[in-house]
Design a protein around this motif. Sequence first.
Motif, short mmCIF file in Angstrom:
data_model
loop_
_atom_site.label_atom_id
_atom_site.label_comp_id
_atom_site.label_asym_id
_atom_site.label_seq_id
_atom_site.Cartn_x
_atom_site.Cartn_y
_atom_site.Cartn_z
N UNK A 29 0.85 -1.19 0.00
CA UNK A 29 0.00 0.00 0.00
C UNK A 29 0.89 1.23 0.00
N UNK A 30 0.49 2.24 -0.75
CA UNK A 30 1.24 3.50 -0.82
C UNK A 30 0.33 4.61 -0.32
N UNK A 31 0.72 5.24 0.77
CA UNK A 31 -0.09 6.30 1.38
C UNK A 31 0.47 7.65 0.96
N UNK A 32 -0.30 8.41 0.17
CA UNK A 32 0.12 9.73 -0.28
C UNK A 32 -0.70 10.78 0.46
N UNK A 33 -0.49 12.07 0.12
CA UNK A 33 -1.07 13.11 0.96
C UNK A 33 -2.29 13.80 0.38
N UNK A 34 -2.63 13.61 -0.89
CA UNK A 34 -3.75 14.36 -1.44
C UNK A 34 -4.42 13.67 -2.61
N UNK A 51 -3.30 5.39 -1.95
CA UNK A 51 -4.49 5.90 -1.27
C UNK A 51 -4.11 7.15 -0.50
N UNK A 52 -5.11 7.90 -0.02
CA UNK A 52 -4.85 9.10 0.77
C UNK A 52 -5.95 9.26 1.80
N UNK A 53 -5.63 9.94 2.90
CA UNK A 53 -6.65 10.26 3.88
C UNK A 53 -7.49 11.42 3.35
N UNK A 54 -8.62 11.66 3.99
CA UNK A 54 -9.56 12.69 3.53
C UNK A 54 -9.68 13.79 4.58
N UNK A 55 -8.76 14.72 4.56
CA UNK A 55 -8.83 15.85 5.47
C UNK A 55 -8.50 15.54 6.90
N UNK A 56 -7.81 14.43 7.15
CA UNK A 56 -7.41 14.08 8.52
C UNK A 56 -6.09 13.34 8.47
N UNK A 57 -5.42 13.28 9.62
CA UNK A 57 -4.14 12.57 9.67
C UNK A 57 -4.35 11.07 9.57
N UNK A 58 -3.35 10.37 9.05
CA UNK A 58 -3.38 8.91 8.97
C UNK A 58 -3.37 8.36 10.39
N UNK A 59 -4.38 7.55 10.73
CA UNK A 59 -4.52 7.11 12.10
C UNK A 59 -4.75 5.63 12.26
N UNK A 60 -5.10 5.26 13.48
CA UNK A 60 -5.24 3.85 13.86
C UNK A 60 -6.32 3.15 13.05
N UNK A 61 -7.46 3.83 12.83
CA UNK A 61 -8.54 3.20 12.07
C UNK A 61 -8.13 2.94 10.62
N UNK A 62 -7.35 3.86 10.05
CA UNK A 62 -6.86 3.64 8.69
C UNK A 62 -5.94 2.42 8.64
N UNK A 89 7.19 11.38 11.22
CA UNK A 89 7.52 10.95 12.57
C UNK A 89 6.27 10.51 13.33
N UNK A 90 5.12 11.14 13.02
CA UNK A 90 3.87 10.69 13.64
C UNK A 90 3.52 9.29 13.16
N UNK A 91 3.72 9.05 11.85
CA UNK A 91 3.46 7.71 11.32
C UNK A 91 4.39 6.69 11.95
N UNK A 92 5.63 7.11 12.24
CA UNK A 92 6.59 6.19 12.85
C UNK A 92 6.12 5.75 14.23
N UNK A 93 5.46 6.64 14.96
CA UNK A 93 4.99 6.28 16.30
C UNK A 93 3.96 5.15 16.25
N UNK A 94 3.23 5.04 15.12
CA UNK A 94 2.26 3.96 14.98
C UNK A 94 2.84 2.73 14.29
#
Length: 661
Positions: A266-271, A287-298, A332-337
């Motif tokens: 999977x490739x997570x991009x920003x927009x 894929x990309x998130x929709x107006x929110x940070x990449x999180x646990x549910x994603x 770095x936020x993604x690294x924490x998860x």
Amino acid sequence: MAGRINPEDIAAVKERTAIDDVVREHVTLRPAGPGSLKGLCPFHDEKTPSFTIRPANGTFKCFGCGEGGDVIEFVMKVEHLTFTESVERLAARLGMELRREDGGPRGREEGLGRRSRLLEAHRAAQELYATCLLERPDARVARDFLRARGFDGEAARRFGVGFAPRGGEELTRHLRGLGFTEDELTIGGLSARGSRGLYDRFRGRLIWPIHDITGDTIGFGARRLFDEDPVQAKYLNTAETPIYKKSMVLYGLDAAKKAVARDRTAVVVEGYTDVMAAHLAGVEGAVATCGTAFGVDHIKVLRRILRDEAGLAPARVVFTFDGDAAGQAAAMKAFKDDQRWASQSFVAVAADGMDPCELRMAHGDAAVRSLVEDAVPMFEFAVRTTIARFDLATAEGRVQAMRAAAPIVADIRDNALRPEYVRTVAGWLGVEIDQLRDEVQRAARASRQGADHRGARSPGPTPPGSPPPGPGSPGSVDHPDAAVPEPSHAELAMAIPAPDLRDPVVNAEHQLLQALLQYPDLFDADVVDRIGVEAFAAPAHRAVFGGIRTVGIDTSRSLTAWTAAVVDAAPLAVRPLIAELAVASLPTRMDKLTGRPTRRYADALVARVEEVTLAREVAEAMSTLRRLASDPEADSVRVREASVHLQDLQRRQAALREEGA
């Protein structure tokens, strides 16, 4: 009111629906024995698959959380629908018309549940937006925007991109004409209520439809195009609705899921435009998130499709981020998860900081594919981002960087990999392997004892752009909990500790300062320039020698006048030390004729201090050579120059030792 769905139709829906096809929209399945398929449960977080289906009898069961049932119950649970809505959704897949028990006629609204009605409204809205983009004259700005980013009409149709009319009521009128109620339009986020009635939620904006994993349109993302747009935000997204939960939605996943499952990447991009550019370039798992940070549910959504399971070869998740400070902070936020994945996480940042859309425009499709293929492990990115805040050319900087990087290395899940990473990171830092290994072990112990202790002992990664920790700074080893104001000169002087004469190096410095203050004529005038303040290990000695350097060796003055000048040039805090140095006996035999130390003794003291300085330079040179040797992209000329420089310093060091002996 419409009656209940005919029981025969319910039975037909269950009989004609392949449960494995429905489940595969949410979970990647693999064979699990005769007649069974298995995958990661969509109802709870797990690393070993315990969710099992039997296509022959149309049932599912999770042996981890206990959930189970038939295909209708699966749709109810995974998509949070009512029984009626689930039957209607499955019937729509089959193209099947449902009958009601009362047998009476039913209107459009009666024949569909609320979710189905909202989905139908969004489908109609997408069609209108898409038509407006291609046909309306005032949509030219939107078409120009897409063309400027390398997207033609075919790309717009492929991704369903549209244009929201500027009038502000056209979509609302269109949907009301199709029979949708005011409540449906406002609850679905398509319209809003104002003092004059309903108006369109999106006006004069470029529109991207947001689909759920099955391909139904559940919301929209809208990009500002006109300066006179009263809403200043560049991007607007549909607010949370009964069918749209942004924390669980990934833009492009409906188109990407087959490639993600097939390639286990999977490739997570920003927009939105980055997803379009990646797919058009051949990176179909973007894929990309929709107006929110990449999180646990994603993460949970992607893990089920990737088959992110313990015991299998690791899947691959690549995050692309902008090269600026915000992009690094997001990484770095993604690294924490990262601990939530069994997969291997990677980071892809273009050398010039371009996002995938910009990269495709500037360098073509191949550049986007190479960006993903050349991604570096998340661990490596996190360590390099962390140590980049420190000056690795100094011993202090290397120690601080080592302490900051140690918790990252200590958190590596695979115990077998950790020793190899210790060797690798030691090379990046330019420190001894044993030195870093000890720091990693301390960080691991601190982690086990609690987060508070770890924060005080070994600072972890901090957002890029923060100043490197140092004495007196927030997060430093000296003062981990509070910010310290910049000290005045007098306060700094008062903080100078007394030299520890048990240290042989400090003791030699002490003797040299004694000899300089008591017998300056034993030394050449250029000795103070040759040695340098940084040669002294003890802060108090550096302060005293700084005063001597300011005045310079001047044998034309009387010894009293010269010593007084040194006292005036030195900080207040070390003036008592100067008085002591000026009168204390030297620990050496005096010449019998002159009653003074010999020139040989003075030269030996200078050589000793110079040797310490040179030893530091040798350590710095060795550190530089280690870092260059561990960098596969290092210039061979630089490596050779660093090696020659180190050899020259070592020869000078050997000569000084002979002289001192």
